[in-house]
Design an enzyme around this catalytic site. Structure first.
Site, PDB file in Angstrom:
ATOM      1  N   MET A  27       0.694  -1.351  -0.014  1.00 19.66           N
ATOM      2  CA  MET A  27      -0.208  -0.030   0.103  1.00 19.66           C
ATOM      3  C   MET A  27       0.892   1.330   0.073  1.00 19.66           C
ATOM      4  O   MET A  27       0.784   2.083  -0.828  1.00 19.66           O
ATOM      5  CB  MET A  27      -1.014   0.025   1.319  1.00 19.66           C
ATOM      6  CG  MET A  27      -1.836  -1.282   1.465  1.00 19.66           C
ATOM      7  SD  MET A  27      -2.962  -0.604   2.766  1.00 19.66           S
ATOM      8  CE  MET A  27      -3.741  -2.423   3.079  1.00 19.66           C
ATOM      9  N   GLU A  37       3.409   4.136  -0.198  1.00 18.56           N
ATOM     10  CA  GLU A  37       4.361   4.712  -1.397  1.00 18.56           C
ATOM     11  C   GLU A  37       5.084   5.962  -0.769  1.00 18.56           C
ATOM     12  O   GLU A  37       5.032   6.154   0.221  1.00 18.56           O
ATOM     13  CB  GLU A  37       3.547   5.246  -2.615  1.00 18.56           C
ATOM     14  CG  GLU A  37       2.529   4.166  -3.082  1.00 18.56           C
ATOM     15  CD  GLU A  37       1.667   4.953  -4.313  1.00 18.56           C
ATOM     16  OE1 GLU A  37       0.710   4.060  -4.859  1.00 18.56           O
ATOM     17  OE2 GLU A  37       1.906   6.092  -4.545  1.00 18.56           O
ATOM     18  N   PRO A  38       6.128   6.254  -1.785  1.00 19.57           N
ATOM     19  CA  PRO A  38       6.914   7.397  -1.132  1.00 19.57           C
ATOM     20  C   PRO A  38       6.285   8.600  -0.386  1.00 19.57           C
ATOM     21  O   PRO A  38       6.692   9.199   0.371  1.00 19.57           O
ATOM     22  CB  PRO A  38       7.901   7.766  -2.373  1.00 19.57           C
ATOM     23  CG  PRO A  38       8.037   6.405  -3.155  1.00 19.57           C
ATOM     24  CD  PRO A  38       6.790   5.884  -2.814  1.00 19.57           C
ATOM     25  N   GLY A  57       1.262   7.335   2.880  1.00 19.68           N
ATOM     26  CA  GLY A  57       1.489   6.268   3.961  1.00 19.68           C
ATOM     27  C   GLY A  57       0.093   5.924   4.263  1.00 19.68           C
ATOM     28  O   GLY A  57      -0.452   5.273   3.699  1.00 19.68           O
ATOM     29  N   SER A  58      -0.244   6.567   5.430  1.00 18.23           N
ATOM     30  CA  SER A  58      -1.751   6.318   6.302  1.00 18.23           C
ATOM     31  C   SER A  58      -2.636   6.648   5.204  1.00 18.23           C
ATOM     32  O   SER A  58      -3.700   6.290   5.675  1.00 18.23           O
ATOM     33  CB  SER A  58      -1.488   6.831   7.494  1.00 18.23           C
ATOM     34  OG  SER A  58      -0.478   6.277   8.275  1.00 18.23           O
ATOM     35  N   ALA A  95     -10.951   9.774  -6.236  1.00 13.58           N
ATOM     36  CA  ALA A  95      -9.644   9.333  -5.400  1.00 13.58           C
ATOM     37  C   ALA A  95      -9.663   8.090  -4.709  1.00 13.58           C
ATOM     38  O   ALA A  95      -8.636   7.439  -4.310  1.00 13.58           O
ATOM     39  CB  ALA A  95      -9.726  10.432  -4.013  1.00 13.58           C
ATOM     40  N   TYR A 149     -12.384   0.876  -0.170  1.00 18.23           N
ATOM     41  CA  TYR A 149     -13.160   0.158   0.894  1.00 18.23           C
ATOM     42  C   TYR A 149     -12.715  -1.132   1.356  1.00 18.23           C
ATOM     43  O   TYR A 149     -13.031  -1.677   2.415  1.00 18.23           O
ATOM     44  CB  TYR A 149     -14.696   0.064  -0.034  1.00 18.23           C
ATOM     45  CG  TYR A 149     -15.146   1.503  -0.436  1.00 18.23           C
ATOM     46  CD1 TYR A 149     -15.720   2.393   0.476  1.00 18.23           C
ATOM     47  CD2 TYR A 149     -15.256   1.868  -1.782  1.00 18.23           C
ATOM     48  CE1 TYR A 149     -16.142   3.652   0.091  1.00 18.23           C
ATOM     49  CE2 TYR A 149     -15.387   3.086  -2.107  1.00 18.23           C
ATOM     50  CZ  TYR A 149     -15.958   3.895  -1.238  1.00 18.23           C
ATOM     51  OH  TYR A 149     -16.432   5.192  -1.831  1.00 18.23           O
ATOM     52  N   GLU A 192      -6.736  -5.509  10.882  1.00 19.89           N
ATOM     53  CA  GLU A 192      -5.289  -5.317  10.915  1.00 19.89           C
ATOM     54  C   GLU A 192      -4.807  -4.688  12.058  1.00 19.89           C
ATOM     55  O   GLU A 192      -3.763  -4.971  12.898  1.00 19.89           O
ATOM     56  CB  GLU A 192      -4.544  -4.808   9.576  1.00 19.89           C
ATOM     57  CG  GLU A 192      -3.240  -4.694   9.585  1.00 19.89           C
ATOM     58  CD  GLU A 192      -2.707  -4.064   8.365  1.00 19.89           C
ATOM     59  OE1 GLU A 192      -1.536  -3.500   8.545  1.00 19.89           O
ATOM     60  OE2 GLU A 192      -3.325  -4.037   7.242  1.00 19.89           O
ATOM     61  N   GLN A 216      10.642   1.936  46.510  1.00 24.68           N
ATOM     62  CA  GLN A 216       9.017   2.486  46.251  1.00 24.68           C
ATOM     63  C   GLN A 216       9.063   2.747  44.835  1.00 24.68           C
ATOM     64  O   GLN A 216       8.004   2.501  44.082  1.00 24.68           O
ATOM     65  CB  GLN A 216       8.909   3.585  47.280  1.00 24.68           C
ATOM     66  CG  GLN A 216       7.431   4.057  47.041  1.00 24.68           C
ATOM     67  CD  GLN A 216       7.287   5.351  47.872  1.00 24.68           C
ATOM     68  OE1 GLN A 216       7.503   6.460  47.641  1.00 24.68           O
ATOM     69  NE2 GLN A 216       6.181   5.172  48.840  1.00 24.68           N
TER      70      GLN A 216
END
Length: 292
Positions: free
Chosen positions: A33, A35-36, A39-40, A85, A140, A149, A186
């Site tokens: 998933m 790429e440079p 990410g998320s 998108a 989706y 995951e 303690q």
């Protein structure tokens, strides 16, 4: 993690082709998933697959891919339309396909027993049979699988925290300082007592999330909360436990040192903590895209 994609979205023929050898260990799976520049944020994926009638043509690059060096079969997320998108297809790439190349094995802070790599796709011809379900709904599909995951990473984080706690508890009973066991101090007792309470509380949340996942009702927000809290706790536990080990904790011959560096990625992979907070915030009605 990759097997769930085949379980949920593959045809009978695809399952028969790929899963038996994956289960036997003959085939190593990976999912690509990141790429440079993506990410998320899955909607930012730029790798593309063009429909050529009897096949798809895949072009692009992926990075930070677990199992990237040794994988035999890789599910690649690729944009199938730039008008939407979220129009993403999940392409099944086999290691011997022409145009597929692996980059270097990336050097990492921790998790040295697991390979992570760059992957490149230059006009890779993908048969129509090598697409998981609808080629426009991969976003989706990933969203559905990412909830499980993220729960799996939460389970890993809480397990790592428990192991670090157990190692440290034994260490402070044996290590002596000022003529008495370190565990008699303690600060040591209070530190481990606090960690014990937090691990127990979050274990209960993870257990409840597993029940929801098994029932098919785990939401993205619940999974994100589990992933956020346990990964942050894992980092806290590792830091506190290494501190209680003193100078020994900084030595790689002690497991806590290696666990400390391995744990740092937990707050980043499968969705960074900041992204988890964004998802949870949207779930309570605070969506920046909709608030005016």
């Amino acid at each position: 993690m990759v097997g769930s994609y085949f379980d949920k979205f593959a045809t009978v023929e695809q399952k028969q082709k790929y899963l038996p050898k994956a289960i036997s260990g003959e085939t190593i799976l990976a999912i690509a998933m990141t790429e440079p520049d993506a990410g998320s944020d899955l909607a930012a994926i730029r790798t593309k697959a063009e429909d050529k009638g009897d096949h798809w043509l895949l072009n692009g690059a992926k990075t930070y891919i677990s199992n990237g060096i040794q994988a035999d079969v890789i599910i690649v997320a690729a944009r199938t339309s730039f008008d939407d998108a979220r129009s993403i297809g999940l392409m099944i790439v086999e290691a011997d396909m022409e145009g597929f190349k692996r980059g270097k094995k990336l050097r990492k802070m921790g998790l040295h027993g697991q390979d992570t790599a760059e992957l490149f796709f230059d006009n890779v011809r993908i048969p129509k049979d090598n697409v998981l379900s609808d080629p426009s709904k991969g976003f989706y599909y990933m969203t559905q699988c990412l909830a499980v995951e993220r729960l799996m990473t939460a389970m890993t984080s809480i397990a790592h925290a428990q192991v670090a706690f157990d190692l440290t508890l034994e260490f402070v009973k044996e290590r002596r300082i000022f003529g008495k066991p370190l565990g008699a101090m303690q600060n040591t007792r209070f530190t481990l007592a606090q960690l014990r309470a937090e691990i127990n509380a979050q274990q209960a949340y993870v257990d409840q999330s597993v029940l929801l996942a098994n029932a098919g009702t785990l939401s993205a927000e619940q999974a994100s909360a589990a992933k956020l809290l346990t990964s942050e706790l894992e980092g806290k536990v590792m830091d506190s436990c290494l501190q209680l080990h003193g100078g020994a904790g900084y030595m790689d011959e002690y497991r806590i040192s290696r666990m400390y560096t391995d744990a740092r990625i937990s707050r980043i992979y499968a969705g960074a903590s900041e992204v988890m907070k964004e998802i949870i915030g949207r779930g309570v009605g605070l969506d920046a895209r909709k608030l005016k």
